[in-house]
Design an enzyme around this catalytic site. Structure first.
Site: not given
Length: 431
Positions: A40, A225
């Site tokens: 995100g 990530q």
């Protein structure tokens, strides 16, 4: 001009969203090259806050081409839910500014279900703490050569046969978990419906990127990530299911490695981690709680609370080497405002031995105890600083010590979530 690859150099959540958005103003094309919607980014642009998980950050900028590369596993239902949400915020998204690699693997409902079955299996082995979004099972099917790809949706003559091969594997797994088998007809109907939506965006993006490169356009590669979650070089098995290193920008987009250009690592001024796994500098005391509250350390996608700790120079030095990082963007320096002293991990004690690197073994990683160096903190605020002269002398000393320990210079320094609150030492797009 140079193309730029942006990677997280810790366990993710380093503030890539703001930096990628800042760089996307200078880019013509923004590419996601690995991961899925388990990552995100939060973008703050003026009064607008955009939360992205699958779409490249450049999608919120006009006259930019956003590309989802072949290294990404794509949940098409999640993709269009995200598109609909952004359109509701006034973002223009269409076939003219979004392309999806036609050879990208799809995440299907059965992948999400398998993820959940494994996480809930009390008789299972190591608990990874996945986001339950099906990313790992989709990558497994990709490597097992049974995945359904975007281009398969256009080939109705062979899609049924490919689904049969996929279900032969998954239904056996589901029987082992005592779960109901997948309904073939229902799955084919779901695929037929989503095909109408995603196929207009499908393209051989490797060719589009090559044309952009030849035309001298600036390409920004956006990783998801962090490097310490890399399936090969991370804290295995507490990792994601893809290679998160800069080298994946080439394999995950189809553009040759000679075209990658500047590698920018995003590094938080302290350390955080979501989920299970080793974390040598984790603080479970009031300072760790303070960092989490002041830094708003909650996952964008899951809302999970992040574990917080001191800056680990050993880990970042390792990821600098593994990625070939040219410079770093140091974020969230302002979260450290008000601390009387700061600590930086400069080594580990592992079973009586001193190490200057993080070992690969699971037992050694769990046993690693940090060796700290203590620096003076500062009481003044750094939030919103846009020049080195705006920073307290002790804050500058802290940043310079980080540079020395990790072996890479600070190219950008972020002092708040606002895009303008950035101190620029090196424009990554300029050779």
């Amino acid at each position: 001009m140079s193309n730029v690859v942006v990677v997280g150099a810790q366990w993710g959540d380093e503030g890539k969203g703001k930096i990628v958005d800042w760089l996307s103003l200078r880019a013509d094309v923004v590419v996601r090259f690995q991961g899925g919607h388990n990552a995100g980014h939060t973008l703050v642009i003026g009064q607008n806050v955009y939360k992205l998980s699958l779409l490249p950050s450049g999608i919120v900028r006009k006259n930019k081409l956003a590309v989802i590369g072949n290294g990404v596993v794509v949940d098409p239902w999640a993709l269009f839910a995200e598109i609909d949400k952004l359109r509701g915020q006034g973002v223009e998204i269409g076939e003219h500014n979004l392309k999806v690699a036609d050879n990208a693997v799809l995440i299907l409902p059965l992948h999400r279900e398998l993820d959940g079955l494994r996480e809930d299996d009390t008789a299972g082995g190591v608990k990874i703490g996945t986001t339950r979004r099906g990313i790992g099972p989709a990558y497994e099917d990709k490597i097992g050569r049974r995945a359904i790809r975007v281009c398969d949706l256009a080939d109705k003559a062979t899609l049924g046969r490919k689904v049969d091969g996929l279900l032969g594997h998954h239904n056996a797994l589901r029987r082992g978990f005592g779960a109901e088998e997948v309904n073939r007809a229902e799955l084919l109907q779901q695929l037929a419906e989503i095909a109408e939506k995603i196929l207009p965006y499908a393209a051989p993006v490797w060719r589009d990127l090559d044309e952009a490169r030849r035309a001298g356009k600036r390409i920004l590669f956006e990783g998801a990530q962090g490097s310490l979650l890399d399936v090969d070089h991370g804290t295995y098995p507490y990792v994601t299911s893809s290679n998160t290193m800069a080298g994946s920008a080439s394999a995950g987009s189809g553009l040759g490695p000679g075209s990658l250009g500047y590698i920018l690592g995003i590094v938080k001024a302290y350390t955080t981690r979501v989920g299970e796994g080793p974390f040598p500098t984790e603080l479970t005391d009031e300072i760790g709680q303070w960092l989490g509250e002041k830094g708003h350390e909650f996952g964008v996608v899951t809302g999970r609370k992040r574990r917080c700790g001191w800056f680990d120079a050993v880990l970042v030095r390792q990821t600098v080497k593994l990625n070939g990082i040219h410079g770093i963007a140091l974020t969230k320096l302002d979260v450290l405002d008000g601390l009387k002293e700061l600590k930086i991990c400069v080594g580990y004690e592992v079973n009586g031995k001193l190490l200057d690197y993080f070992p690969a073994g699971m037992g050694d990683q769990a046993a690693a105890k940090p060796v700290y160096e203590t620096l003076e903190g500062w009481s003044e605020t750094t939030r919103g600083a846009r020049s080195w002269v705006d920073l307290p002398a002790t804050a500058v000393k802290y940043v310079r010590r980080i540079e020395e320990l990790i072996g890479a210079p600070v190219a950008l320094l972020s002092t708040s979530p606002e895009r303008e609150d950035t101190i620029l030492m090196k424009d990554p797009f300029e050779d």
